[in-house]
Design a protein around this motif. Structure first.
Motif, PDB file in Angstrom:
ATOM      1  N   THR A  68       2.036  42.901 -41.406  1.00  0.00           N
ATOM      2  CA  THR A  68       0.748  42.941 -42.102  1.00  0.00           C
ATOM      3  C   THR A  68       0.501  41.631 -42.844  1.00  0.00           C
ATOM      4  OG1 THR A  68       1.709  43.803 -44.156  1.00  0.00           O
ATOM      5  CG2 THR A  68       0.952  45.442 -42.513  1.00  0.00           C
ATOM      6  N   PRO A  69      -0.751  41.369 -43.192  1.00  0.00           N
ATOM      7  CA  PRO A  69      -1.041  40.205 -44.033  1.00  0.00           C
ATOM      8  C   PRO A  69      -0.260  40.235 -45.348  1.00  0.00           C
ATOM      9  CG  PRO A  69      -3.049  40.940 -43.005  1.00  0.00           C
ATOM     10  CD  PRO A  69      -2.009  41.986 -42.693  1.00  0.00           C
ATOM     11  N   ARG A  70      -0.111  41.412 -45.970  1.00  0.00           N
ATOM     12  CA  ARG A  70       0.624  41.495 -47.236  1.00  0.00           C
ATOM     13  C   ARG A  70       2.064  40.981 -47.058  1.00  0.00           C
ATOM     14  NH1 ARG A  70      -0.484  44.118 -51.678  1.00  0.00           N
ATOM     15  NH2 ARG A  70      -1.901  45.590 -50.642  1.00  0.00           N
ATOM     16  N   ALA A  71       2.712  41.403 -46.001  1.00  0.00           N
ATOM     17  CA  ALA A  71       4.082  40.980 -45.754  1.00  0.00           C
ATOM     18  C   ALA A  71       4.164  39.474 -45.500  1.00  0.00           C
ATOM     19  CB  ALA A  71       4.671  41.756 -44.577  1.00  0.00           C
ATOM     20  N   ALA A  72       3.251  38.942 -44.702  1.00  0.00           N
ATOM     21  CA  ALA A  72       3.257  37.509 -44.389  1.00  0.00           C
ATOM     22  C   ALA A  72       2.964  36.673 -45.630  1.00  0.00           C
ATOM     23  CB  ALA A  72       2.243  37.216 -43.284  1.00  0.00           C
ATOM     24  N   ILE A  73       1.955  37.061 -46.392  1.00  0.00           N
ATOM     25  CA  ILE A  73       1.586  36.323 -47.602  1.00  0.00           C
ATOM     26  C   ILE A  73       2.714  36.399 -48.629  1.00  0.00           C
ATOM     27  CG2 ILE A  73       0.021  36.315 -49.597  1.00  0.00           C
ATOM     28  CD1 ILE A  73      -2.208  37.168 -47.592  1.00  0.00           C
ATOM     29  N   GLY A  74       3.304  37.567 -48.774  1.00  0.00           N
ATOM     30  CA  GLY A  74       4.405  37.715 -49.722  1.00  0.00           C
ATOM     31  C   GLY A  74       5.566  36.803 -49.387  1.00  0.00           C
ATOM     32  N   TYR A  75       5.965  36.786 -48.130  1.00  0.00           N
ATOM     33  CA  TYR A  75       7.058  35.919 -47.705  1.00  0.00           C
ATOM     34  C   TYR A  75       6.705  34.450 -47.933  1.00  0.00           C
ATOM     35  CZ  TYR A  75      10.374  33.442 -44.787  1.00  0.00           C
ATOM     36  OH  TYR A  75      11.333  32.576 -44.334  1.00  0.00           O
ATOM     37  N   LEU A  76       5.524  34.058 -47.506  1.00  0.00           N
ATOM     38  CA  LEU A  76       5.109  32.663 -47.641  1.00  0.00           C
ATOM     39  C   LEU A  76       5.110  32.248 -49.104  1.00  0.00           C
ATOM     40  CD1 LEU A  76       4.046  30.029 -46.497  1.00  0.00           C
ATOM     41  CD2 LEU A  76       1.766  31.048 -46.457  1.00  0.00           C
ATOM     42  N   ASN A  77       4.568  33.086 -49.966  1.00  0.00           N
ATOM     43  CA  ASN A  77       4.516  32.724 -51.388  1.00  0.00           C
ATOM     44  C   ASN A  77       5.902  32.693 -52.029  1.00  0.00           C
ATOM     45  OD1 ASN A  77       1.789  32.191 -51.481  1.00  0.00           O
ATOM     46  ND2 ASN A  77       1.242  34.291 -51.965  1.00  0.00           N
ATOM     47  N   ARG A  78       6.804  33.543 -51.573  1.00  0.00           N
ATOM     48  CA  ARG A  78       8.181  33.465 -52.079  1.00  0.00           C
ATOM     49  C   ARG A  78       8.811  32.134 -51.657  1.00  0.00           C
ATOM     50  NH1 ARG A  78       7.858  38.783 -50.570  1.00  0.00           N
ATOM     51  NH2 ARG A  78       9.027  38.474 -48.632  1.00  0.00           N
ATOM     52  N   ARG A  79       8.548  31.719 -50.436  1.00  0.00           N
ATOM     53  CA  ARG A  79       9.068  30.427 -49.963  1.00  0.00           C
ATOM     54  C   ARG A  79       8.436  29.268 -50.729  1.00  0.00           C
ATOM     55  NH1 ARG A  79      11.004  29.705 -44.757  1.00  0.00           N
ATOM     56  NH2 ARG A  79      11.389  27.615 -45.558  1.00  0.00           N
ATOM     57  N   LEU A  80       7.143  29.355 -50.987  1.00  0.00           N
ATOM     58  CA  LEU A  80       6.443  28.280 -51.692  1.00  0.00           C
ATOM     59  C   LEU A  80       6.923  28.148 -53.140  1.00  0.00           C
ATOM     60  CD1 LEU A  80       2.823  28.832 -50.362  1.00  0.00           C
ATOM     61  CD2 LEU A  80       4.247  26.811 -49.986  1.00  0.00           C
ATOM     62  N   THR A  81       7.303  29.257 -53.747  1.00  0.00           N
ATOM     63  CA  THR A  81       7.743  29.219 -55.140  1.00  0.00           C
ATOM     64  C   THR A  81       9.256  29.104 -55.274  1.00  0.00           C
ATOM     65  OG1 THR A  81       7.782  31.637 -55.273  1.00  0.00           O
ATOM     66  CG2 THR A  81       5.741  30.523 -55.946  1.00  0.00           C
ATOM     67  N   GLY A  82       9.959  29.068 -54.134  1.00  0.00           N
ATOM     68  CA  GLY A  82      11.395  28.908 -54.162  1.00  0.00           C
ATOM     69  C   GLY A  82      12.165  30.191 -54.448  1.00  0.00           C
TER      70      GLY A  82
END
Length: 84
Positions: A68-82
């Protein structure tokens, strides 16, 4: 570094094209499956390339794990914030 939002993802998905009805991306699609939205595995690879280009985070090896978009966005933002 900026975070990815639903609007960012929606814009990228619209840019990818291929939808019979782009209106499916309106409203709250956070928990709607990419398959339900009309995006197959090939489209998800194109999505991953766009995310990598725009956000500088490699996701092509894991994009299929996020239904889902929620899962993709969550993962991406965790990666972006370290965090991930």
């Amino acid at each position: 570094m900026r975070e990815c939002t639903l609007d960012d993802l929606r814009r990228i998905l619209l840019d990818l094209g291929g939808l019979d009805d782009p209106a499916v991306l309106r409203g709250d699609i956070m928990d709607t499956g990419f398959i339900e939205l009309g995006y197959d595995s090939l489209a998800l690879l194109h999505l991953a390339v766009r995310i990598e280009t725009e956000f500088g985070v490699e996701v092509s090896d894991v994009i299929s794990e996020f239904p889902t978009p929620r899962a993709a966005i969550g993962y991406l933002n965790r990666r972006l914030t370290g965090v991930a």
